[in-house]
Each structure stands twice: as C-alpha cells, then as structure tokens.
Design an enzyme around this catalytic site. Structure first.
Site, PDB file in Angstrom:
ATOM      1  N   ASP A 254       0.852  -1.193   0.000  1.00 27.33           N
ATOM      2  CA  ASP A 254       0.000   0.000   0.000  1.00 27.33           C
ATOM      3  C   ASP A 254       0.892   1.249   0.000  1.00 27.33           C
ATOM      4  OD1 ASP A 254      -2.227   1.655   0.391  1.00 27.33           O
ATOM      5  OD2 ASP A 254      -2.345   1.259   2.527  1.00 27.33           O
TER       6      ASP A 254
ATOM      7  N   PHE B  85     -10.159   0.277   0.275  1.00 26.55           N
ATOM      8  CA  PHE B  85      -9.840  -0.643   1.363  1.00 26.55           C
ATOM      9  C   PHE B  85     -10.542  -1.973   1.104  1.00 26.55           C
ATOM     10  CE2 PHE B  85     -10.096  -2.543   5.580  1.00 26.55           C
ATOM     11  CZ  PHE B  85      -8.773  -2.400   5.991  1.00 26.55           C
TER      12      PHE B  85
HETATM   13  P1  5GP Z   1       1.954  -0.569   3.699  1.00 24.72           P
HETATM   14  O1  5GP Z   1       3.047  -0.624   4.723  1.00 24.72           O
HETATM   15  O2  5GP Z   1       2.416  -0.860   2.295  1.00 24.72           O
HETATM   16  O3  5GP Z   1       1.198   0.740   3.776  1.00 24.72           O
HETATM   17  O4  5GP Z   1       0.838  -1.568   4.096  1.00 24.72           O
HETATM   18  C1  5GP Z   1       1.009  -2.886   4.223  1.00 24.72           C
HETATM   19  C2  5GP Z   1      -0.025  -3.478   5.143  1.00 24.72           C
HETATM   20  O5  5GP Z   1      -1.153  -2.629   5.378  1.00 24.72           O
HETATM   21  C3  5GP Z   1      -0.583  -4.719   4.518  1.00 24.72           C
HETATM   22  O6  5GP Z   1       0.237  -5.827   4.781  1.00 24.72           O
HETATM   23  C4  5GP Z   1      -1.954  -4.795   5.155  1.00 24.72           C
HETATM   24  O7  5GP Z   1      -1.883  -5.472   6.386  1.00 24.72           O
HETATM   25  C5  5GP Z   1      -2.352  -3.365   5.388  1.00 24.72           C
HETATM   26  N1  5GP Z   1      -3.248  -2.886   4.300  1.00 24.72           N
HETATM   27  C6  5GP Z   1      -2.950  -2.013   3.322  1.00 24.72           C
HETATM   28  N2  5GP Z   1      -4.008  -1.810   2.499  1.00 24.72           N
HETATM   29  C7  5GP Z   1      -5.003  -2.601   2.984  1.00 24.72           C
HETATM   30  C8  5GP Z   1      -6.365  -2.861   2.558  1.00 24.72           C
HETATM   31  O8  5GP Z   1      -6.893  -2.346   1.568  1.00 24.72           O
HETATM   32  N3  5GP Z   1      -7.064  -3.751   3.327  1.00 24.72           N
HETATM   33  C9  5GP Z   1      -6.555  -4.356   4.440  1.00 24.72           C
HETATM   34  N4  5GP Z   1      -7.346  -5.189   5.090  1.00 24.72           N
HETATM   35  N5  5GP Z   1      -5.281  -4.131   4.843  1.00 24.72           N
HETATM   36  C10 5GP Z   1      -4.523  -3.268   4.130  1.00 24.72           C
END
Ligand code: 5GP
Length: 179
Positions: free
Chosen positions: A104, A153
């Site tokens: 993300d 999300f």
């Molecule tokens: P980042 O560090 O890249 O922002 O996010 C990674 C983590 O955020 C993912 O492993 C996940 O646990 C959570 N995450 C990011 N986007 C989503 C989403 O759309 N839905 C859910 N359930 N978790 C998300």
C-alpha cells in the site's frame, strides 16, 4: 448458511487468485531454477495467498515467517511499522522471496528490505497478492504482483478489518456503512 459481510462488491474471486498464484508459482520456479529460496510469509495477511503460491512452486524451497504491523486495526496505516515476530532461520547467503498480502504505502516493504538486507542474503524479492501503487509514500516496486488495484480498502483472502474477515474466500471492497 448465510454469512453477511460488509462489502460493496466482490473485487477478485478465489478462482482468479488461484489462477494468478499458479502463474506466479510457475514464473518463480523458472526464475529460481537450481536455487532453493526461502519463502517468507508475512503474517497474518499473506497466509491464504502464500498457501496457493507455494503449491505451485516446483523447486526446492523452505518456509519462514515474520509478523509486522502498520495498521492499528482500522482502514489506514499508522505510518509506523512494528516487528512482532522475526525469522527463525539465518538468511545469510540465501535467496529470499517475501510473500505479502498487499503493498500500500510501501512502508512495510521498505522496512522489510532494509532489515533483511542487513543480514546479507544472496538476493531478496517480494511477491504480493495485491498492489495499490496510487497510495505509495515510499517508492517501491514488487518483483511479482498478482493484481494491481485502485486505492480502496479491501477485505478477505487474508485481509482483515479489525482482525475479522480474513477467512473470506474472495477479496471484496469494504463497506463501512454495512458493518
Ligand atoms: P503498507 O506498509 O504498504 O502501507 O501496508 C502494508 C499493510 O497494510 C498490509 O500488509 C496490510 O496489512 C495493510 N493494508 C494495506 N491496504 C489494505 C487494505 O486495503 N485492506 C486491508 N485489510 N489491509 C490493508
């Protein structure tokens, strides 16, 4: 039995995910032929995709797991990554393939690469079920991506909302008003 889940729509079906996992498993088997990579599943979100992917990897490999968190249970990142559980094995000189549920902001992936690189692996790659490139805060390009999605999300297939809905056999767009 009916299971009411708070989604606007199903975004990706189990069949679609399993088809992509098979394709990526095939690709990884070719790219790592003659090697024995360590497949690192990031708990808890990646486990369903991890299981689909590794069943399609047709070379020797080992499994290890880490647990990280950046969300505080809600629908947006806290901006800080916390390491809850570290690898069991030493990865020095090994080829590492990290398996993620979703990239993300890129903070978690960036943290992981920095941390694991200090342990001198032979190589590090990352295979993600979902990529949300429009929400990046740190530039990061996954080595393997099953699906690229919009900035919505999502829940299901390992992904939670407040630890619930990880068991859904599909990925759906979360609907806060229905929960
Ligand atoms: P980042 O560090 O890249 O922002 O996010 C990674 C983590 O955020 C993912 O492993 C996940 O646990 C959570 N995450 C990011 N986007 C989503 C989403 O759309 N839905 C859910 N359930 N978790 C998300």
């Amino acid at each position: 039995m009916e299971y009411n889940v708070p989604i606007k729509r199903v975004l990706i079906s189990q069949e679609q995910i399993q088809k992509r996992a098979a394709e990526l498993g095939e690709q990884i088997s070719k790219d790592y032929a003659g090697k024995a990579p360590v497949i690192v599943g990031i708990l808890r979100g990646s486990i369903l995709f991890f299981a689909d992917l590794v069943r399609n990897i047709k070379i020797d490999c080992s499994f290890d797991f880490m647990s990280l968190s950046s969300y505080n249970g809600g629908t947006s990142s806290s901006g800080k990554v916390r390491l809850n559980l570290d690898l069991r094995e030493d990865i020095k000189g090994k080829d590492v393939i990290i398996v993620e549920d979703i990239v993300d902001t890129g903070l978690t992936a960036n943290y992981l690469f920095n941390l694991l690189n200090t342990r001198q692996p032979s190589s590090i790659a990352l295979c993600t079920m979902l990529d949300k490139p429009s929400n990046r805060e740190i530039p990061f390009k996954p080595t393997y991506t099953a699906f690229t999605i919009e900035n919505e999300f999502v829940i299901g297939y390992g992904l939670d909302y407040n630890e619930i809905y990880r068991n859904l056999p599909f990925i759906g767009v979360f609907d806060e008003s229905k929960k």
